[in-house]
Design an enzyme around this catalytic site. Structure first.
Site: not given
Ligand code: AMP
Length: 213
Positions: A16, A89, A128, A161, A172
């Site tokens: 993404k 999400r 990563r 990370r 996740r």
């Molecule tokens: P990402 O970088 O998109 O994988 O997001 C990293 C982390 O941020 C996720 O594992 C969640 O803990 C939090 N997060 C990001 N976007 C959302 C969302 N729309 N709703 C809830 N948690 C989110």
């Protein structure tokens, strides 16, 4: 032509972020990534960041009440369009987004869903390395930095990370299956979902997206 208001949906590591960057570069569509917004808030130690940090480190979703308000202020002008990366999400987030967009006289025009097998995801994410300073992402095998441990973009230190370890990635993925996957039928009934093979090379995925815009 009407604005392109896109959502990218898929498990972590499906591409993404990569495709959002291309959509900005080639089609001028601003990316709104809730993950990036939250990580910045954690770095800045804002109240949002302090509350979100524990959830993120566990690989769990941050509660809807903290997320929903983040989007509206970041939507640009109506005719510019946008790419939502990592939002919505949950079904509650999707419903709140619909309510907000209809209030603003806007609507989602396309939802791209990235399909990638779990073992491929674990392989991609565990290699990563992200820049501590600017958030730029490298991969130890697929896009290594020119100087080991150093971000090509800003020279910051590259780290894993805390939620990119294999164990956290599995948490996740579980969150994706149990909480996020249900947003797909929500948009499918509007006839705007396009599924993509996220295991194809990024250029190919981008061509499919561009053709479907
Ligand atoms: P990402 O970088 O998109 O994988 O997001 C990293 C982390 O941020 C996720 O594992 C969640 O803990 C939090 N997060 C990001 N976007 C959302 C969302 N729309 N709703 C809830 N948690 C989110």
């Amino acid at each position: 032509m009407s604005a392109k208001n896109l959502i990218l949906v898929g498990p972590p590591g499906c591409g993404k972020g990569t495709q959002s960057a291309r959509l900005l570069e080639v089609h001028g569509l601003p990316q709104i990534s809730t993950g990036d917004i939250l990580r910045q808030a954690v770095r800045d130690q804002t109240p949002l960041g302090l509350e979100a940090k524990g959830y993120m480190e566990r690989g769990a979703l941050v509660p809807d009440r903290l997320i929903i308000g983040l989007i509206e202020a970041r939507l640009g002008p109506k005719d510019t369009g946008f790419v939502l990366d990592g939002f919505p999400r949950t079904l509650a987030q999707a419903e709140a987004l619909s309510e907000m967009l209809s209030r603003l006289g806007r609507e989602i025009t396309r939802v791209f869903v990235f399909d990638v097998q779990k073992d491929v995801i674990v392989d991609r994410i565990s290699g990563r390395r992200s820049c501590e300073r600017c958030g730029n992402v490298h991969h130890v095998r697929f896009s290594p930095p020119k100087v080991e441990g150093t971000c090509d973009r800003c020279g910051g230190a590259l780290v894993q990370r805390p939620d990119d370890t294999e164990q956290k990635v599995r948490v996740r993925l579980e969150a994706f299956d149990s909480q996020t996957a249900e947003v797909i039928p929500y948009y499918a009934r509007l006839g705007i979902v396009r599924r993509l093979d996220g295991e194809r090379p990024p250029d190919e995925v981008f061509s499919v997206i561009s053709a479907a815009l």
